[in-house]
Design a protein around this motif. Structure first.
Motif, short mmCIF file in Angstrom:
data_model
loop_
_atom_site.label_atom_id
_atom_site.label_comp_id
_atom_site.label_asym_id
_atom_site.label_seq_id
_atom_site.Cartn_x
_atom_site.Cartn_y
_atom_site.Cartn_z
N ALA A 85 8.86 10.66 0.99
CA ALA A 85 9.28 9.35 0.50
C ALA A 85 10.40 8.82 1.38
O ALA A 85 11.27 9.59 1.80
N TYR A 86 10.34 7.53 1.66
CA TYR A 86 11.47 6.89 2.34
C TYR A 86 12.33 6.24 1.27
O TYR A 86 11.86 5.35 0.54
N PHE A 87 13.56 6.69 1.14
CA PHE A 87 14.49 6.10 0.18
C PHE A 87 15.29 5.04 0.92
O PHE A 87 16.08 5.35 1.81
N VAL A 88 15.06 3.79 0.57
CA VAL A 88 15.62 2.68 1.36
C VAL A 88 17.12 2.54 1.14
O VAL A 88 17.88 2.36 2.08
N ALA A 99 15.72 -0.91 7.42
CA ALA A 99 14.51 -0.45 6.72
C ALA A 99 13.24 -0.72 7.54
O ALA A 99 12.40 0.19 7.70
N PRO A 100 13.08 -1.93 8.11
CA PRO A 100 11.88 -2.13 8.94
C PRO A 100 11.81 -1.15 10.11
O PRO A 100 10.72 -0.71 10.47
N SER A 101 12.96 -0.78 10.66
CA SER A 101 12.95 0.16 11.79
C SER A 101 12.45 1.52 11.33
O SER A 101 11.64 2.16 12.01
N VAL A 102 12.94 1.97 10.18
CA VAL A 102 12.50 3.27 9.66
C VAL A 102 10.99 3.24 9.41
O VAL A 102 10.26 4.17 9.78
N VAL A 103 10.53 2.13 8.81
CA VAL A 103 9.10 2.01 8.52
C VAL A 103 8.28 2.05 9.81
O VAL A 103 7.25 2.71 9.90
N LYS A 104 8.79 1.37 10.85
CA LYS A 104 8.09 1.38 12.14
C LYS A 104 7.97 2.80 12.69
O LYS A 104 6.92 3.20 13.19
N ILE A 105 9.04 3.54 12.58
CA ILE A 105 9.02 4.93 13.08
C ILE A 105 7.98 5.75 12.30
O ILE A 105 7.17 6.46 12.88
N LEU A 106 8.01 5.59 11.00
CA LEU A 106 7.10 6.38 10.16
C LEU A 106 5.64 5.99 10.40
O LEU A 106 4.75 6.83 10.45
N ARG A 107 5.40 4.68 10.56
CA ARG A 107 4.02 4.21 10.79
C ARG A 107 3.52 4.67 12.16
O ARG A 107 2.40 5.13 12.29
N LYS A 108 4.39 4.50 13.15
CA LYS A 108 4.00 4.85 14.53
C LYS A 108 3.64 6.33 14.63
O LYS A 108 2.75 6.71 15.38
N ASN A 150 2.53 10.14 6.47
CA ASN A 150 2.01 9.64 5.20
C ASN A 150 3.19 9.55 4.23
O ASN A 150 3.61 10.56 3.67
N PHE A 151 3.71 8.35 4.07
CA PHE A 151 4.93 8.23 3.26
C PHE A 151 4.78 7.21 2.15
O PHE A 151 3.86 6.39 2.14
N LYS A 206 0.82 -1.21 0.00
CA LYS A 206 0.00 0.00 0.00
C LYS A 206 0.86 1.26 0.00
O LYS A 206 0.37 2.35 -0.31
N ARG A 207 2.08 1.08 0.42
CA ARG A 207 2.97 2.24 0.51
C ARG A 207 3.77 2.45 -0.78
O ARG A 207 4.29 3.53 -1.02
N THR A 208 3.89 1.37 -1.54
CA THR A 208 4.75 1.44 -2.70
C THR A 208 4.12 2.26 -3.81
O THR A 208 2.96 2.03 -4.18
N LYS A 209 4.88 3.21 -4.28
CA LYS A 209 4.49 4.09 -5.39
C LYS A 209 3.15 4.80 -5.14
O LYS A 209 2.35 5.01 -6.04
N LYS A 210 2.92 5.09 -3.88
CA LYS A 210 1.70 5.79 -3.51
C LYS A 210 2.00 7.29 -3.55
O LYS A 210 3.13 7.70 -3.28
#
Lengths: 395, 470
Positions: free
Chosen positions: A154-157, A171-180, A184-185, A145-149
């Motif tokens: 944008a999070y550049f992995v 990368a999962p850690s960054v995603v956790k921070i952003l989701r928590k 809207n990324f 849902k996050r890809t190319k949305k």
């Protein structure tokens, strides 16, 4: 639009401006190799000889041997440029000499191989683009849902966090921070190409431009205004490389994960509730601190951890020691990397820290190797992993 | 001289990759901070035949053994950051780069000494000492590049010397490999003083024991003076308050400082005085003593806001050289009492930008770094003439009673002016004893004979040229 003249410098003119003060003797690889042919002022002297009009062809060949050897023994830590009394743009010089070596067909086979891998597969490992999102699957994250949305952030992995097992948690850690924090990324997913950092470090700004243009266009398609990364190499590429090759067209704000985290903490969106009892230190990555001047954000974030025991390394901020892993040195001389790294490891040991946080996958990888080699009981974490630990508690 | 094949083989067999004689390496090691003018290169064998990275004492003994047997001259090199030609070969031969020497670092907290390698750079040594709560007693303004060994070889002085003295006063022991291959450890002042300022002509230092001090915080005060005479009077008064450092700049230097920091300092002589202060009472006392000294000499107190930035600038004097197209630099030691004439003379002799940076090295003397900056690129001839002019000012016996900071190649023959005739006699005797073949850094300290004109010595030629040309 920028032109090549924006990043090209007159090598001979700069070499002649060197006042030979020798302050560049702090160069981490010169400190190990000791020969003045590796000292930045010695390299400038070789450039002066190489490009001087009167040089004979056989002498030029001789000079090129030591010059190109020295230029690839450089970690691009920028310590020389920072201390240079007459402000010579040494990084640009080293990059340009690397290109000169390329033109003369003097790159090492390993470097050429990396260059070709990046050019053909758009990642530093030469792995298929389809595997770029494998990290999400392995971490049990659904990123579809996050890809190319369409999103403003944008999070550049980056290649290392996408493909390297050692960086599997970044990368999962960054995603956790952003989701928590309900940011809207978006991510580019399979459309993400290498940022071009290794190509820029090799002085290949013309080729690097292709990568910059691709990533820029993809980000623009999604309406991205800000880009966040946890990799200092990508950060430097976006901050320095992209504006050089794309000019004013590159108008996306670049953030390191620590800058975004600091911002979110100040807005009250990110709360670091869980104490970390271990003593923490932070290793400033050269590309963040000396190349881009990012000093305070990581410290501001670490300070927010409840009851934190933070200790600076003896050499910190702009004086931070190089880990040895930068500037493509790993490809050229892994023993030298380990020698350079040993000084940083000694400082980590001196600090008695139990956790070394950093903001660069290359640093993390190199420090991990040094810690293992020296049998230190130190945990090496990316700063995003540290944030998640303070956010969610011990994992 | 070009190395004979057998000699080269002996070096490479013993030293392997630590011996190099490729074109580029030889070129890099053929100069120090100042490159030789083309005309001078005709008479000086500055291009070595080989360069060695010496690793330890045993290496050095072996190198001397080969050098003695084959009569190959040895030129030692530390950081290569001075401009006296001390580490530049005069008769070709082999350059011995001491940066490869094994590093030691051992602090004796009771004796307040540190045992270290001569190859260590001052800033690295200071950092390591600071981590243990100690500090160097004094250090040169080329703090970030000079090696301890090179500093000793030049007869080092620096920041802190007014309180703790120069290299002579700070070394408690020296381990040296003599040119005859003998390894000796010296602990007596008289013996140590022979090696200070001898540019490696008496042997190669392989270990140094330096006095250190506790890392006591420094407090700074600043003042300005309208004229050289007022400033010299001020230096005399300020020396009496037992400071750690008195560092001063001339008006041209201050102007550059204003440009760099966007300050608006008056175009006058500025001095920064530093003192070790542990307690508040000491700080108050320092302030009082400082104010009284300034009042007595007719100076003005400098706004506190500027002091820290000026003090931090003490290692960055060379940054001025980036602003000009060409430059000349030299260093001289002068007595406070008699140097007013020197100031007047140097200001009147040189047109253009003249930057002066002084550091008190004892209560009576100061070292003065002289920078001449030029807007245009100097021709070889003009540069040589100006160099000779500077040479004349630095060496001519005048009422100023000054002398060059060091001998090296350019001021070879001035050892007795710097250290006295008695010391020179002792130096000569020792040299004859340990280096009868004159293989250890020939051409330095004692003025060498000129290539093609063996009856004439370098000192005589340069001296005559400096007098005639002007």
């Amino acid at each position: 639009m920028s032109s090549s003249t924006d990043w090209h410098v007159d090598l001979l003119e700069i070499a002649q401006k060197c006042v030979y003060c020798g302050y560049c003797s702090l160069c981490p690889t010169f400190k190990e190799l000791k020969w003045e042919t590796y000292q930045p002022r010695g390299i400038l002297e070789q450039i002066r000889m190489y490009f001087s009009e009167g040089i004979k062809e056989d002498e030029k060949v001789e000079v090129s041997k030591t010059l190109f050897e020295a230029i690839f023994a450089c970690t691009m830590c920028k310590a020389c440029e920072n201390i240079c009394l007459v402000d010579l743009p040494l990084l640009k010089v080293w990059e340009q000499v690397r290109q000169e070596a390329f033109k003369k067909g003097r790159w090492s086979p390993l470097l050429l191989s990396l260059y070709n891998k990046v050019k053909t597969t758009q990642n530093i490992y030469g792995l298929p683009a389809e595997e770029r999102l494998a990290w999400a699957g392995l971490a049990g994250l659904n990123m579809s849902k996050r890809t190319k949305k369409k999103a403003s952030i944008a999070y550049f992995v980056g290649c290392q966090a996408s493909y390297s097992g050692k960086m599997g948690n970044v990368a999962p850690s960054v995603v956790k921070i952003l989701r928590k924090t309900r940011v809207n990324f978006t991510i580019l997913g399979l459309d993400e190409w290498c940022c071009g950092s290794p190509i820029f470090l090799a002085g290949g700004y013309s080729v690097g431009k292709t990568f910059a243009k691709h990533n820029h266009d993809k980000l623009k398609e999604l309406g991205v205004k800000r880009i966040v990364t946890a990799c200092s190499g990508c950060y430097r590429a976006f901050k320095i490389g992209y504006p050089r090759v794309l000019g004013d067209k590159w108008d996306i704000e670049v953030l390191h994960i620590t800058e975004l985290a600091d911002e979110l903490i100040k807005k009250g969106k990110l709360k670091l509730k869980h104490a970390i009892k271990e003593k923490i230190t932070f290793k400033d990555p050269c590309e963040l601190v000396r190349h881009c001047g990012l000093v305070e954000a990581p410290r501001e974030v670490i300070k927010q951890i409840p009851n934190v025991r933070f200790e600076e390394l003896p050499s910190n901020k702009h004086d931070a020691l190089c880990c040895g892993g930068g500037g493509l040195l790993k490809l050229n001389d892994s023993d030298l990397v380990s020698q350079v790294n040993s000084h940083l490891i000694s400082e980590i040991e001196y600090s008695e820290a139990e956790i070394v946080a950093n903001g660069c996958p290359t640093c993390k990888d190199t420090i991990l190797a040094g810690v293992k080699k020296n049998g230190l009981n130190v945990e090496v974490l990316d700063i995003s992993e540290l944030i998640v630990r303070a956010m969610e508690g011990e994992q | 001289m070009t190395l004979k094949k057998t000699t080269r083989t002996r070096f490479t067999r013993y030293l392997s990759k630590n011996f190099r004689d490729d074109y580029t390496t030889l070129q890099i090691y053929s100069r120090d901070m100042s490159d030789l003018p083309k005309v001078v290169k005709l008479f000086v064998g500055n291009l070595p035949d080989g360069v060695i990275q010496v690793r330890n004492t045993e290496d050095m003994q072996k190198i001397y053994e080969i050098a003695n047997e084959t009569r190959v001259p040895i030129t030692q090199r530390g950081g290569g950051t001075a401009g006296f030609g001390g580490c530049v070969p005069y008769k070709k031969g082999v350059v011995v780069d001491t940066k490869g020497l094994e590093s030691h670092f051992l602090v004796d907290p009771l004796e307040l000494t540190v045992t270290t390698s001569p190859s260590i750079v001052f800033s690295d040594l200071q950092r390591q000492l600071n981590l243990e709560g100690f500090s160097l007693c004094s250090y040169p303004s080329s703090f970030h590049s000079a090696t301890v060994g090179g500093w000793i070889a030049h007869g080092g002085y620096g920041i802190g010397s007014i309180q703790y003295g120069g290299a002579n006063e700070q070394i408690t022991a020296l381990e040296v490999v003599l040119p005859n291959g003998e390894r000796k450890r010296y602990t007596e002042f008289d013996d140590i003083s022979l090696f200070v300022g001898s540019h490696g002509t008496l042997g190669t230092i392989t270990e140094v024991v330096l006095k250190i001090k506790f890392d006591i915080p420094l407090k700074h005060q600043g003042c300005t003076f309208d004229s050289p005479s007022e400033m010299l009077k001020g230096l005399e008064q300020l020396s009496k308050i037992n400071p750690f450092s008195i560092w001063f700049l001339n008006p041209d230097h201050v102007t550059s400082f204003n440009e760099v920091f966007g300050y608006n300092l008056p175009k006058s002589y500025v001095a920064i005085v530093s003192k070790e202060v542990s307690f508040e009472e000491e700080e108050k006392e320092f302030k009082n003593l400082f104010n009284n000294a300034i009042r007595a000499s007719g100076g003005q107190i400098l706004d506190r806001r500027y002091i820290k930035d000026i003090w931090d600038f003490r290692f960055k004097g060379f940054s001025l050289l980036g602003e000009c197209t060409d430059y000349l630099v030299t260093e001289v030691i002068l007595p406070v009492e008699t140097s007013e004439k020197f100031f007047r003379k140097i200001i009147s002799k040189f047109k253009g930008e003249l930057h002066l940076e002084g550091e008190m090295i004892s209560p009576t003397h100061y070292s003065l770094l002289i920078y001449l900056l030029f807007e245009e690129k100097l021709s070889e001839i003009k540069k040589t003439i100006l160099n000779l002019k500077l040479y004349k000012i630095t060496t001519k016996k005048s009422r100023a009673k000054g002398f060059p900071y060091s001998t090296g190649l350019w001021f070879s023959g001035y050892y007795s002016s710097i250290y006295g005739k008695e010391q020179y006699k002792r130096y000569q005797e020792f040299k004859r004893k340990v280096d009868p073949k004159n293989i250890s850094n020939p051409g330095k300290v004692i003025s060498p004979r000129i290539k093609f004109f063996p009856l004439v010595r370098l000192k005589a030629i340069v001296k005559i040229a400096s007098r005639l040309i002007i």
